[in-house]
Design a protein around this motif. Structure first.
Motif, PDB file in Angstrom:
ATOM      1  N   ARG A  36     -21.158 -70.707-108.645  1.00 47.47           N
ATOM      2  CA  ARG A  36     -19.769 -70.656-109.009  1.00 47.47           C
ATOM      3  C   ARG A  36     -19.281 -69.056-109.062  1.00 47.47           C
ATOM      4  N   GLU A  37     -20.126 -68.144-109.398  1.00 46.47           N
ATOM      5  CA  GLU A  37     -19.723 -66.810-109.441  1.00 46.47           C
ATOM      6  C   GLU A  37     -19.411 -66.211-107.958  1.00 46.47           C
ATOM      7  N   THR A  38     -20.454 -66.808-107.090  1.00 42.42           N
ATOM      8  CA  THR A  38     -20.443 -66.204-105.695  1.00 42.42           C
ATOM      9  C   THR A  38     -19.266 -66.866-104.989  1.00 42.42           C
ATOM     10  N   VAL A  39     -18.841 -67.950-105.280  1.00 40.21           N
ATOM     11  CA  VAL A  39     -17.519 -68.559-104.630  1.00 40.21           C
ATOM     12  C   VAL A  39     -16.380 -67.977-105.342  1.00 40.21           C
ATOM     13  N   ARG A  40     -16.454 -67.707-106.635  1.00 42.23           N
ATOM     14  CA  ARG A  40     -15.310 -66.868-107.383  1.00 42.23           C
ATOM     15  C   ARG A  40     -14.961 -65.709-106.572  1.00 42.23           C
ATOM     16  N   ARG A  41     -16.122 -64.910-106.493  1.00 41.68           N
ATOM     17  CA  ARG A  41     -16.126 -63.538-105.937  1.00 41.68           C
ATOM     18  C   ARG A  41     -15.362 -63.658-104.486  1.00 41.68           C
ATOM     19  N   PHE A  42     -15.995 -64.623-103.783  1.00 42.12           N
ATOM     20  CA  PHE A  42     -15.583 -64.915-102.333  1.00 42.12           C
ATOM     21  C   PHE A  42     -14.169 -65.142-102.292  1.00 42.12           C
ATOM     22  N   VAL A  43     -13.538 -65.843-103.088  1.00 50.18           N
ATOM     23  CA  VAL A  43     -12.194 -66.424-103.194  1.00 50.18           C
ATOM     24  C   VAL A  43     -11.349 -65.070-103.453  1.00 50.18           C
ATOM     25  N   ARG A  44     -11.710 -64.385-104.245  1.00 50.52           N
ATOM     26  CA  ARG A  44     -11.025 -63.291-105.090  1.00 50.52           C
ATOM     27  C   ARG A  44     -10.998 -62.043-103.892  1.00 50.52           C
ATOM     28  N   ASP A  45     -12.377 -61.788-103.495  1.00 48.97           N
ATOM     29  CA  ASP A  45     -12.347 -60.475-102.433  1.00 48.97           C
ATOM     30  C   ASP A  45     -12.198 -60.972-101.078  1.00 48.97           C
ATOM     31  N   TYR A  98      -8.013 -71.856-106.201  1.00 48.76           N
ATOM     32  CA  TYR A  98      -7.277 -70.821-106.614  1.00 48.76           C
ATOM     33  C   TYR A  98      -6.830 -70.054-105.341  1.00 48.76           C
ATOM     34  N   THR A  99      -7.087 -70.417-104.301  1.00 54.12           N
ATOM     35  CA  THR A  99      -6.365 -69.800-103.205  1.00 54.12           C
ATOM     36  C   THR A  99      -5.531 -70.671-102.223  1.00 54.12           C
ATOM     37  N   SER A 100      -5.398 -70.213-101.134  1.00 50.71           N
ATOM     38  CA  SER A 100      -4.497 -71.237-100.090  1.00 50.71           C
ATOM     39  C   SER A 100      -5.052 -72.363 -99.706  1.00 50.71           C
ATOM     40  N   PRO A 101      -4.709 -73.657 -99.946  1.00 49.20           N
ATOM     41  CA  PRO A 101      -5.520 -74.964 -99.513  1.00 49.20           C
ATOM     42  C   PRO A 101      -5.869 -75.081 -98.298  1.00 49.20           C
ATOM     43  N   ALA A 102      -5.402 -73.970 -97.387  1.00 44.41           N
ATOM     44  CA  ALA A 102      -6.271 -74.308 -95.953  1.00 44.41           C
ATOM     45  C   ALA A 102      -7.591 -73.985 -96.031  1.00 44.41           C
TER      46      ALA A 102
END
Length: 379
Positions: free
Chosen positions: A12-21, A77-81
């Motif tokens: 989850r933390e890996t995906v969260r960072r990927f989404v935000r960064d 948390y980001t674009s649905p695409a």
């Protein structure tokens, strides 16, 4: 049920960072180009996101439903695409094979889907058939050791970039019992694509018509190797898809809440931040409360799914509530931003357009209401 909390938290933390960064900074590019940058798709492959729900035996992550929606909350948390490009590989495209596919279909297709070597697409909707899925008219006629398919599929997500279609076609008489599911490669003879659709929102989630004109596929392309099982196969895996979409809605609502709070803290009117005005606070409070409620619904339904319980009502309820809820949250977010919320400089503008579609696909809100009512009143 979460099998290893530490492993899940790490993912989850890996995906969260990927989404935000990586993903959030690319949202404007996706809006402008109506496409996801190839480099980001490759990174999603590297993270294993194309195979979240595919068993480890076939190279996937083999996540439980609770684990999958936990990751979907982050992706929302980001674009649905970005979520959409992996959606079919984790949903109907793979799950139909998992539950009803032949051993040969599983061995061939699931490893390819799990590592993102092929991108899947689900082709059901037709020009005159949407919610009434049992009324499709696309035909598949047996011709020796092949089937010949004719018809048109409409608004098919991922079609412009798909390598294989899970495609529903009629092999028998009217009604759901006459429908079969086929695995149709993009390069099949007689398959062509229409122009890319111009949509209100969810840019980067590319859709178009899939046109079948004497499209020939081998007989072993039919999922499970048996005619008339396609609609049943779809019904078996819908609960997973509905919960996944509900989780994405909650993730989007959380993003909208965070954007609204940040703006309200910094926007000054009448000598103080608008976050200190009670009417703005009321909107923030309502959005936060509904987001929390949606999160609880999704997690609880996922836990019941993993426990082997029948969750038709719970999955439909979560999809109905969360898809409607995120629309209300998006509307409040624009209101809190005022005129700025109507401008493309702010994320709430594209989210306002993007989330409207959640009430339509994977079963409209009205279809979910019918399902819930039938579950409640069934003898």
């Amino acid at each position: 049920m979460i099998r290893d909390q530490d492993v899940l938290e790490s993912l989850r933390e890996t995906v969260r960072r990927f989404v935000r960064d990586r993903l959030i900074p690319a949202e404007a590019q996706v809006e402008n180009d109506n496409a996801i940058p190839a480099a980001l798709v490759e990174e999603m492959r590297g993270l294993g996101l194309f195979g979240m729900s595919i068993p480890e035996t076939y190279g996937g992550l083999g996540l439980t439903m609770e684990e999958e929606v936990t990751i979907a909350l982050e992706l929302g948390y980001t674009s649905p695409a970005f979520r959409s490009v992996i959606g079919t590989n984790n949903g109907i495209g793979s799950q139909g094979i998992i539950v009803d596919g032949t051993p040969a279909q599983k061995d061939y297709w699931l490893p390819l889907m799990a590592r993102g070597a092929v991108i899947g697409s689900f082709a059901l909707t037709e020009p005159d058939c949407g919610s009434d899925a049992g009324a499709i008219v696309t035909r598949a006629e047996r011709d020796g050791d092949h089937y010949v398919l004719n018809g048109t599929k409409r608004y098919i997500t991922n079609a412009p970039v798909a390598d294989v279609f899970t495609l529903m076609a009629r092999t028998g008489g009217p009604g759901p019992g006459g429908i079969s599911a086929f695995l149709v490669p993009r390069d099949s003879s007689g398959l062509s694509l229409g122009p890319v659709d111009k949509k209100m929102g969810q840019r980067g989630t590319r859709t178009c018509d899939v046109i079948l004109q004497d499209c020939r596929v081998p007989a072993e392309a039919i999922i499970g190797g048996q005619e008339g099982q396609g609609f049943k196969t779809a019904m078996k895996v819908l609960n997973r898809g509905r919960l996944h979409i509900a989780a994405v809605c909650v993730g989007a609502a959380q993003r909208l809440c965070d954007e609204s709070v940040s703006f309200a803290r910094n926007r000054v009117q009448f000598g103080k931040p608008i976050a200190e005005h009670q009417l703005v606070q009321a909107m923030l409070a309502d959005s936060a409360t509904e987001t929390f409620a949606g999160r609880c619904m999704v997690i609880e339904a996922a836990r019941r799914f993993d426990a082997g319980q029948r969750i038709i009502l719970e999955a439909a309820s979560a999809k109905l509530f969360c898809s409607e809820m995120v629309g209300r949250v998006a509307d409040r977010a624009v209101q809190i931003h005022g005129g700025a919320g109507y401008m493309q400089d702010y994320a709430v503008e594209h989210f306002f357009r993007d989330v409207r579609l959640f009430r339509l696909y994977e079963g409209t809100s009205q279809i979910q209401q019918i399902i819930i009512a039938r579950e409640l009143t069934a003898a």
